[in-house]
Design a protein around this motif. Structure first.
Motif, PDB file in Angstrom:
ATOM      1  N   CYS A 184       0.858  -1.177   0.000  1.00  0.00           N
ATOM      2  CA  CYS A 184       0.000   0.000   0.000  1.00  0.00           C
ATOM      3  C   CYS A 184       0.895   1.228   0.000  1.00  0.00           C
ATOM      4  O   CYS A 184       2.079   1.163   0.318  1.00  0.00           O
ATOM      5  CB  CYS A 184      -0.959   0.010   1.197  1.00  0.00           C
ATOM      6  SG  CYS A 184      -0.106  -0.050   2.781  1.00  0.00           S
ATOM      7  N   PHE A 212      -2.782  -6.697   5.532  1.00  0.00           N
ATOM      8  CA  PHE A 212      -3.416  -6.197   4.310  1.00  0.00           C
ATOM      9  C   PHE A 212      -2.506  -6.480   3.131  1.00  0.00           C
ATOM     10  O   PHE A 212      -1.337  -6.099   3.124  1.00  0.00           O
ATOM     11  CB  PHE A 212      -3.679  -4.688   4.420  1.00  0.00           C
ATOM     12  CG  PHE A 212      -4.148  -4.076   3.120  1.00  0.00           C
ATOM     13  CD1 PHE A 212      -5.468  -4.220   2.731  1.00  0.00           C
ATOM     14  CD2 PHE A 212      -3.271  -3.403   2.304  1.00  0.00           C
ATOM     15  CE1 PHE A 212      -5.902  -3.672   1.536  1.00  0.00           C
ATOM     16  CE2 PHE A 212      -3.701  -2.858   1.112  1.00  0.00           C
ATOM     17  CZ  PHE A 212      -5.021  -2.981   0.717  1.00  0.00           C
ATOM     18  N   THR A 213      -3.014  -7.219   2.184  1.00  0.00           N
ATOM     19  CA  THR A 213      -2.298  -7.460   0.932  1.00  0.00           C
ATOM     20  C   THR A 213      -3.280  -7.336  -0.219  1.00  0.00           C
ATOM     21  O   THR A 213      -4.487  -7.562  -0.050  1.00  0.00           O
ATOM     22  CB  THR A 213      -1.658  -8.866   0.900  1.00  0.00           C
ATOM     23  OG1 THR A 213      -2.694  -9.834   1.111  1.00  0.00           O
ATOM     24  CG2 THR A 213      -0.592  -9.018   1.961  1.00  0.00           C
ATOM     25  N   LEU A 214      -2.760  -6.985  -1.352  1.00  0.00           N
ATOM     26  CA  LEU A 214      -3.575  -6.845  -2.550  1.00  0.00           C
ATOM     27  C   LEU A 214      -3.802  -8.222  -3.158  1.00  0.00           C
ATOM     28  O   LEU A 214      -2.891  -9.049  -3.229  1.00  0.00           O
ATOM     29  CB  LEU A 214      -2.883  -5.927  -3.566  1.00  0.00           C
ATOM     30  CG  LEU A 214      -3.733  -5.471  -4.753  1.00  0.00           C
ATOM     31  CD1 LEU A 214      -4.921  -4.646  -4.275  1.00  0.00           C
ATOM     32  CD2 LEU A 214      -2.891  -4.646  -5.725  1.00  0.00           C
ATOM     33  N   HIS A 215      -5.036  -8.508  -3.566  1.00  0.00           N
ATOM     34  CA  HIS A 215      -5.365  -9.803  -4.135  1.00  0.00           C
ATOM     35  C   HIS A 215      -4.549 -10.030  -5.400  1.00  0.00           C
ATOM     36  O   HIS A 215      -4.360  -9.121  -6.218  1.00  0.00           O
ATOM     37  CB  HIS A 215      -6.865  -9.866  -4.445  1.00  0.00           C
ATOM     38  CG  HIS A 215      -7.350 -11.253  -4.683  1.00  0.00           C
ATOM     39  ND1 HIS A 215      -7.229 -11.876  -5.900  1.00  0.00           N
ATOM     40  CD2 HIS A 215      -7.952 -12.130  -3.853  1.00  0.00           C
ATOM     41  CE1 HIS A 215      -7.754 -13.087  -5.817  1.00  0.00           C
ATOM     42  NE2 HIS A 215      -8.202 -13.270  -4.584  1.00  0.00           N
ATOM     43  N   PRO A 216      -4.024 -11.241  -5.594  1.00  0.00           N
ATOM     44  CA  PRO A 216      -3.221 -11.515  -6.799  1.00  0.00           C
ATOM     45  C   PRO A 216      -3.977 -11.249  -8.094  1.00  0.00           C
ATOM     46  O   PRO A 216      -3.354 -11.027  -9.137  1.00  0.00           O
ATOM     47  CB  PRO A 216      -2.870 -12.998  -6.647  1.00  0.00           C
ATOM     48  CG  PRO A 216      -2.955 -13.268  -5.189  1.00  0.00           C
ATOM     49  CD  PRO A 216      -4.049 -12.382  -4.671  1.00  0.00           C
ATOM     50  N   LYS A 217      -5.310 -11.250  -8.025  1.00  0.00           N
ATOM     51  CA  LYS A 217      -6.102 -11.008  -9.234  1.00  0.00           C
ATOM     52  C   LYS A 217      -5.861  -9.618  -9.793  1.00  0.00           C
ATOM     53  O   LYS A 217      -5.938  -9.380 -11.012  1.00  0.00           O
ATOM     54  CB  LYS A 217      -7.582 -11.221  -8.908  1.00  0.00           C
ATOM     55  CG  LYS A 217      -8.529 -10.938 -10.056  1.00  0.00           C
ATOM     56  CD  LYS A 217      -9.955 -11.165  -9.610  1.00  0.00           C
ATOM     57  CE  LYS A 217     -10.925 -10.847 -10.735  1.00  0.00           C
ATOM     58  NZ  LYS A 217     -12.339 -11.031 -10.316  1.00  0.00           N
ATOM     59  N   PHE A 218      -5.581  -8.653  -8.884  1.00  0.00           N
ATOM     60  CA  PHE A 218      -5.423  -7.264  -9.321  1.00  0.00           C
ATOM     61  C   PHE A 218      -3.957  -6.845  -9.421  1.00  0.00           C
ATOM     62  O   PHE A 218      -3.677  -5.725  -9.807  1.00  0.00           O
ATOM     63  CB  PHE A 218      -6.152  -6.333  -8.340  1.00  0.00           C
ATOM     64  CG  PHE A 218      -7.615  -6.657  -8.206  1.00  0.00           C
ATOM     65  CD1 PHE A 218      -8.526  -6.255  -9.177  1.00  0.00           C
ATOM     66  CD2 PHE A 218      -8.078  -7.379  -7.118  1.00  0.00           C
ATOM     67  CE1 PHE A 218      -9.881  -6.549  -9.036  1.00  0.00           C
ATOM     68  CE2 PHE A 218      -9.414  -7.688  -6.984  1.00  0.00           C
ATOM     69  CZ  PHE A 218     -10.331  -7.271  -7.953  1.00  0.00           C
ATOM     70  N   GLU A 219      -3.031  -7.718  -9.022  1.00  0.00           N
ATOM     71  CA  GLU A 219      -1.630  -7.325  -9.093  1.00  0.00           C
ATOM     72  C   GLU A 219      -1.142  -7.169 -10.519  1.00  0.00           C
ATOM     73  O   GLU A 219      -0.324  -6.301 -10.824  1.00  0.00           O
ATOM     74  CB  GLU A 219      -0.777  -8.379  -8.362  1.00  0.00           C
ATOM     75  CG  GLU A 219      -0.948  -8.357  -6.857  1.00  0.00           C
ATOM     76  CD  GLU A 219      -0.026  -9.341  -6.185  1.00  0.00           C
ATOM     77  OE1 GLU A 219       0.647 -10.087  -6.912  1.00  0.00           O
ATOM     78  OE2 GLU A 219       0.008  -9.358  -4.937  1.00  0.00           O
TER      79      GLU A 219
END
Length: 264
Positions: A184, A212-219
């Protein structure tokens, strides 16, 4: 006497079958079916009988009989053995050419125990029985068997916390594996620290301690060129938002003032 696999808790003498106390069983017949009266040499006019105790028909909780021997009156008493009791109390001044000794052992320390005692003619042989001696016109036999001990109650095993539950803990542990850093922006992290101040107990929220981590789908959609777009985002404070979207309801209040009093 019917054979029983329950260990005997005592072996004694009785002047008569009815003289045996409660919990004791007199051996009144031999294996051939003859009367098992040991004769007047026992010291009573009516003779004497062997009697045994099995702890009331239940598994013995105290000492059990692990051995029985017949010795002459001139033989010394073996260590660890006690002389078999008599019912009623033995009469003084009466000699015994043969004496019966019993060895008692705590049930927890006993591996085998005497489970049955029988009388027979001297010429008789009893399979699975051991001859312990002769008395009067009879041979005395005993049968031994293993002592069955109840297994201890199972001890429940301690279950450790799973990795998922350890991650939900509010306290961090040095021994636990560290999670990858949250992806983030610096502004978002600063805003998060301002909203949830750990120095104030009332600033804690249900999201504290949750990574908190960003979903791999949106990376894959965020490339290095898109970082400039994220940098142009403006973070507004609560005062800026209230000032920009402040609404005074002037029109509604003016319309409400022109209505007749009966309508309001």
């Amino acid at each position: 006497m019917a054979a029983a696999e329950t260990p005997l808790t005592g072996v004694a003498w009785a002047a008569a079958p009815e003289a045996a106390p409660a919990g004791w069983t007199a051996i009144t017949v031999t294996v051939e079916g003859a009367a098992a009266n040991l004769g007047k040499g026992f010291g009573h006019k009516s003779g004497g009988y062997l009697c045994v105790s099995t702890g009331g028909g239940q598994a013995a909780a105290g000492p059990v009989v692990t051995d029985v021997v017949v010795l002459s009156d001139r033989s010394p008493q073996p260590p660890g053995y006690t002389r078999a009791p008599e019912f009623p109390e033995p009469r003084t001044g009466i000699s015994r050419k043969k004496r019966l000794y019993v060895k008692l052992t705590p049930v927890d320390a006993a591996e085998t125990a005497v489970v049955d005692v029988q009388l027979s003619a001297k010429s008789k042989a009893l399979p699975q029985y051991m001859k312990i001696g002769e008395m009067g016109n009879f041979a005395i036999w005993c049968k031994k068997g293993p002592v069955l001990k109840g297994s201890p109650p199972p001890v429940p095993k301690r279950r450790g916390l799973s990795a998922g539950l350890r991650q939900l803990s509010l306290q961090s542990s040095d021994s636990e594996p560290k999670l990858p850093p949250a992806r983030c922006s610096v502004r978002r992290a600063a805003q998060h620290e301002a909203l949830y101040d750990a120095s104030n107990i009332y600033g804690l929220s249900a999201m504290d301690g949750v990574p908190f981590t960003l979903h791999p789908k949106f990376e894959s959609k965020l490339s290095s060129s898109s970082n400039a777009l994220l940098a142009d985002l403006t973070v507004k404070s609560l005062a800026d938002i209230e000032k920009e979207y402040n609404y005074a309801f002037v029109v509604e209040r003016t319309a409400a003032a022109r209505l007749p009093p009966g309508v309001c």
